[in-house]
Design a protein around this motif. Structure first.
Motif: not given
Length: 832
Positions: A52-53, A56, A84-85, A146-147
Motif C-alpha cells: 500500500w505504501c 503511493h 497521500i495528503s 486517508f484511505a
C-alpha cells in the motif's frame, strides 16, 4: 444488519489509532496487542502495508523494502504523507544522528495529529528503533485516516461504510456472504465478485469454484494488478492457511477496490435514486408476496408438525421411547427455534408493510383467508398445547417402561430361583420307595416328607409373589406379556401338581405310619430347624441381591434403614445357626459315644451342615456388597439432588429476570419522557441485553438435559420448569421485536406527517392522562375526551372529513392515524 455493521466498526480500530472524528471517538480498542505479533498476521500486515505504501510512494519515484527499517529516519514517512495528503510538510532534518531521525518522525506524527487523529502510545522513539508493533500500528492509522475514514455509503462511514459497500456489491453472487473483513474473504469469491460487478469482462465468475480458494485469490490478485492498477498486497497461501486472516490487511486491500470503482459507484448511486421511487410499489408487492409465502410455509409446517406430536402410539421398549424423547429434544433444539424467528419476523414484516402502505396512501394489506397474524398466532398456540401434552406423555411412558423393565427382571429372578428349587421335586414325590423300605427307612421317609411339606409351605409366598408380578405386568401392558404369562402358568401348574403329589405321598406314608415308632429325634429336629433357617438364608440372599429403583434420597434412606434392620437380625440368626450345628455335633457325639456308625445323609432333609455353612458364608459376603450398592445409590441420588438445586437456583433467577424485562419494556413503550429515537435507543439496549442473556438460557437448557438424562422428573427447589422459561423467553423476544417495530413505525409516521417533538409530547401527555387502565389502549369515550382536551371538535372534524369541499383537510383521519400509530388505539370513526 446495520446494527451488526455498527458493532463490527466499533470493534475494529485500536484506541491508539483513533481520529478525533465523531465516528472514531466512539469506537473501542479492539486491536489485541498480543495478536499483532502473531507470525501469520504480522506477515500479512507487513506485505499488505508495504504494498500500500509503495502504491503511493512510486508516484514520487521511490519505494520501501523493509517497512520498519525504511521509515526509521522519517524521510520516506514524511514523503508518504505528502503524497497521500497532497500537502507540504515542514522541511526534514538532513542529519543522520538519532535526534535528527526522531525530529523527522515527530514532524510526521504531528502532521497526522493535525488531521484529527489521536495517537496513543505511539512515539517517535519506537519508530526510530524499528519497533515492528508500533510501526505497523502507525501505518494502519494512516490507512484509516486517508484511505478508509472518508468512505461513506448511505449515512455510514469508514469500516461500516466499506463493509456495507462490499455487501451491496456482492449480494447477487452465489457462495458470497460478506459479514466481516477476515473469514468472509478466505475463498477469494468475494474479491472476484467485486471485480465482476464493475468489470464483468475481466473475470468469468460462473467458472469459479468455492473449493479452489487459492486459485480464486490468485485470479483476483492478478486481474486487479494488471487491469485495475491495484498492487498485489496479499499472499493466497497465507490467507487460506490462516484460520482467521488479518482484518487490517484485508480492509486495506479492499479499500483500494472501493477507490478504484468510486466513479462508477457515484453513477450507480444516482441511478438508484432515480429508480427508488419506482421500486417502492414493487417492493410493497414483493413484501405482500413474501408475507403470503412465509405465512403459508409456517402454517404448513405447523399443520405437518401437529399430527406428529399428536401421535401417542407407545413403543414397546425403553430404548425406542428414549429415541422418541431424543427426537423431541432435537425438534425443540433444532427445528422449532427457526420457526419462532420466522413467526416473529412475519409479524414485523406485516406491521412494516402496513405502515409503508399507509405512508404511500395505499389501502391496507389484507392477507388471504386463514393467513392473518391472528390465525398464525392461534395455530402456534395450538402447536404449543399439543407439544406440551406430547412431552408429558413421553415422560409418563418412559416411567411406565422403566417400571415394567424392573418388574420383568424381578419376575425372571424369582422364577429362576423357584424353578431351581422345584427341579426334581415331582420325581421325588412320585417315588414309591416306601414299598420296599425297612422300618427305619419308612420312618425316615415320613419325617423327610414332613420336612419337605414345611419347605413347600415356605415357598408358597414366592409363588404368590411371582403370580402377583405377572398380573401387574399384564395390567401395565408389558410388550412380552405372552412369554411372562406362559412361564407363570407353567410355575402355577407345577405348583398345583406338587401340592397334589405331596398330599398323595403323605396319605401313602400315613397308612404305614403305625408301623414306625422309633425316630431319631435329633435328625428330625435338625431337619425341622434347618429347613426354615435355610429358607431364611434363601430369602436373605434373595433380598440382598434384589434389584431396586429409587428417585429420591428419602427412598434410598428407607432401603438403607431396612438393610440396617436386617443386619441387626444377623446375630440372632447366627445363634440359630450355631444351635443347628450344635444338633449335628450332638449326633456325632452320640454316635461316637455309643459306637454308632453314621452312614449316608440325614434321612429327613437334603440339607447338610456344609450347605448351611456355605449359605451362611454367602450371606455374610452379600451383606457388604449390598452396603456398597446402597452407598453408590446414595451418591447417585445426592448427585441428582445437586442437579435439582443447580437447576432451581438458575431457574429462580432467570424466571423473575424475564418478567422484569417484560415490565421494563412495557414501561419504555409508553414512557412520555424522551424522543422516539431515545426510546429506540433504550429498546435496542434492552434487545442487546436480552441477546447477551441467551447464554444463561443455554446453561439452564444444559442443566435441564442433564436432569432428563438422569431421569429426574420433579424439582421441589423451584416452581419454574424448563417449559415456563422457554415460553417466557420466546414471549420476551417477540415483545422486544414487536415494540421496536412499533417505535420504528411511529418514527416513519412522525416524519411523514411532519409532527414536532412538542406536539408528540402533548399527544402523549393527553393520552396517558386518559389511559385510565394503563394498558396502552383507550375506550371511545376516553378518546373523545382526550381529543376535546387538545382543542379538537370531533363532530366538526368528522364533517370536514365527509364534506367534499373540505376533504383536503382530512382532520379526523389525521388524528385517527396519529393516535393509531403512536398509542395503538383501535377505534371506529363512524361510531365516534
Amino acid at each position: 444488519s446495520n446494527s451488526v455493521l455498527r458493532f463490527n466498526a466499533v470493534h475494529s480500530v485500536p484506541s491508539y489509532m483513533m481520529t478525533t472524528t465523531e465516528e472514531y471517538m466512539n469506537q473501542e480498542d479492539s486491536w489485541d496487542r498480543d495478536l499483532l505479533l502473531d507470525p501469520a498476521w504480522e506477515k500479512q500486515q507487513r506485505k499488505t502495508f508495504t504494498a500500500w505504501c509503495n502504491s503511493h510512494l512510486r508516484k514520487a519515484g521511490t519505494q520501501i523494502e523493509n517497512i520498519e527499517e525504511d521509515f526509521r529516519n522519517g524521510l520516506k514517512l514524511m514523503l508518504l504523507l505528502e503524497v497521500i495528503s497532497g500537502e507540504r510538510l515542514p522541511k526534514p532534518d538532513k542529519g543522520k544522528m538519532r535526534f535528527h531521525k526522531i525530529a523527522n518522525v515527530n514532524k510526521a506524527l504531528d502532521f497526522i495529529s493535525s488531521k484529527g487523529v489521536k495517537l496513543v502510545s505511539i512515539g517517535a522513539e519506537e519508530i526510530v528503533d524499528g519497533n515492528v508493533k508500533m510501526t505497523l500500528g502507525m501505518i494502519w492509522t494512516i490507512i484509516l485516516r486517508f484511505a478508509i475514514q472518508d468512505i461513506s455509503v448511505e449515512e455510514t462511514s469508514a469500516k461500516e461504510g466499506l463493509l456495507l459497500w462490499c455487501q451491496r456489491k456482492t449480494a447477487p453472487y452465489r457462495n458470497v456472504n460478506v459479514q466481516n473483513f477476515h473469514i468472509s474473504w478466505k475463498d477469494g469469491l468475494a474479491l472476484c465478485a467485486l471485480i465482476h460487478r464493475h468489470r464483468p469482462d475481466l473475470i468469468d465468475y460462473s467458472k469459479l469454484r468455492k473449493d479452489d480458494p487459492v486459485g480464486n485469490l490468485n485470479t483476483a490478485f492478478e486481474v486487479a494488478e494488471k487491469y485495475l492498477d491495484i498492487p498485489k498486497m496479499l499472499d493466497a497461501d497465507d490467507i487460506v492457511n490462516t484460520p482467521k486472516p488479518d482484518e487490517k490487511a484485508i480492509m486495506t486491500y479492499v479499500s483500494c477496490f472501493y477507490h478504484a470503482f468510486a466513479g462508477a459507484e457515484q453513477a450507480e448511486t444516482a441511478a438508484n435514486r432515480i429508480c427508488k421511487v419506482l421500486a417502492v410499489n414493487q417492493e410493497n408487492e414483493k413484501l405482500m408476496e413474501e408475507y403470503e409465502k412465509l405465512a403459508s410455509e409456517l402454517l404448513e409446517w405447523i399443520r405437518k408438525t401437529i399430527p406428529w406430536l399428536e401421535n401417542r402410539v407407545a413403543e414397546q421398549t425403553m430404548h425406542s421411547m428414549q429415541q422418541k424423547l431424543e427426537d423431541f429434544r432435537d425438534y425443540r433444539r433444532v427445528h422449532k427455534p427457526p420457526k419462532v424467528q420466522e413467526k416473529c419476523q412475519l409479524e414485523i414484516n406485516f406491521n412494516t408493510l402496513q405502515t409503508k402502505l399507509r405512508l404511500s396512501n395505499r389501502p391496507a394489506f389484507m392477507p388471504s383467508e386463514g393467513k392473518m397474524v391472528s390465525d398464525i398466532a392461534n395455530a402456534w398456540k395450538g402447536l404449543e398445547q399439543v407439544e406440551k401434552g406430547y412431552e408429558e406423555w413421553l415422560l409418563t411412558e418412559i416411567r411406565r417402561l422403566e417400571r415394567l423393565d424392573h418388574l420383568a427382571e424381578k419376575f425372571k429372578q424369582k422364577s429362576t430361583l423357584h424353578e431351581s428349587w422345584t427341579t426334581g421335586k415331582e420325581e421325588l414325590l412320585s417315588q414309591k420307595d416306601y414299598e420296599s423300605a425297612s422300618l427305619m427307612e419308612i420312618r425316615a421317609l415320613m419325617r423327610k416328607h414332613e420336612a419337605f411339606e414345611s419347605d413347600l409351605a415356605a415357598h408358597q409366598d414366592r409363588v404368590e409373589q411371582i403370580a402377583a408380578i405377572a398380573q401387574e405386568l399384564n395390567e401395565l401392558d408389558y410388550y412380552d406379556a405372552a412369554t411372562i404369562n406362559a412361564r407363570c402358568q407353567g410355575i402355577c401348574d407345577q405348583w398345583d401338581n406338587l401340592g397334589t403329589l405331596t398330599q398323595k405321598r403323605r396319605e401313602s406314608l400315613e397308612r404305614v405310619e403305625k408301623l414306625w415308632e422309633t425316630i431319631d429325634q435329633l435328625y428330625l429336629e435338625f431337619a425341622k430347624r434347618a429347613a426354615p433357617f435355610n429358607n431364611w438364608m434363601d430369602g436373605a440372599m434373595e433380598d440382598l441381591q434384589d434389584m431396586f429403583i429409587v428417585h429420591s434420597i428419602e427412598e434410598i434412606q428407607s432401603l438403607i434403614t431396612a438393610h440396617d434392620q436386617f443386619k441387626a437380625t444377623i446375630p440372632e440368626a447366627d445363634k440359630e445357626r450355631m444351635a443347628i450345628m450344635g444338633i449335628h455335633n450332638e449326633i456325632l457325639k452320640i454316635a461316637q459315644t455309643y459306637g454308632i456308625k453314621v452312614v449316608g445323609e440325614n434321612p429327613y432333609t437334603v440339607l447338610s451342615p456344609q450347605d448351611i455353612s456355605n449359605k451362611w458364608e454367602a450371606v455374610k459376603q452379600l451383606v457388604p456388597m449390598r452396603d456398597q450398592m446402597l452407598q453408590e445409590e446414595v451418591a447417585r441420588q445426592q448427585s441428582n439432588e445437586r442437579l435439582r438445586r443447580q437447576f432451581g437456583a438458575q431457574a429462580n433467577i432467570i424466571g423473575p429476570w424475564i418478567q422484569t424485562k417484560m415490565e421494563e419494556i412495557s414501561h419504555v413503550s409508553i414512557d412520555i419522557a424522551g424522543s422516539l429515537e431515545e426510546q429506540m435507543s433504550n429498546l435496542k439496549t434492552y434487545e442487546q441485553n436480552i441477546i447477551n442473556y441467551k447464554s444463561n438460557i443455554d446453561t439452564l437448557e444444559g442443566d435441564h438435559q442433564l436432569s432428563q438424562e438422569s431421569l429426574i422428573f420433579d424439582n421441589k427447589h423451584t416452581n419454574y420448569t424448563m417449559e415456563h422459561v422457554r415460553v417466557g423467553w420466546e414471549q420476551l423476544l417477540t415483545t422486544i421485536a414487536r415494540t421496536i417495530n412499533e417505535v420504528e413505525n411511529q418514527i416513519l409516521t412522525r416524519d411523514a406527517k411532519g409532527i414536532s417533538q412538542e406536539q408528540l409530547n402533548e399527544f402523549r401527555a393527553s393520552f396517558n392522562h386518559f389511559d385510565r387502565k394503563r394498558n396502552g389502549m383507550m375506550d371511545p369515550d376516553d378518546f373523545r375526551a382526550c381529543l376535546i382536551s387538545m382543542g379538537y371538535d370531533l363532530v366538526i372534524a368528522y364533517c370536514f372529513y365527509n364534506n367534499p369541499e373540505t376533504q383536503g383537510h382530512k382532520i379526523s383521519f389525521l388524528l385517527y392515524e396519529l393516535f393509531h400509530n403512536f398509542f395503538r388505539v383501535k377505534l371506529n370513526l363512524h361510531a365516534l
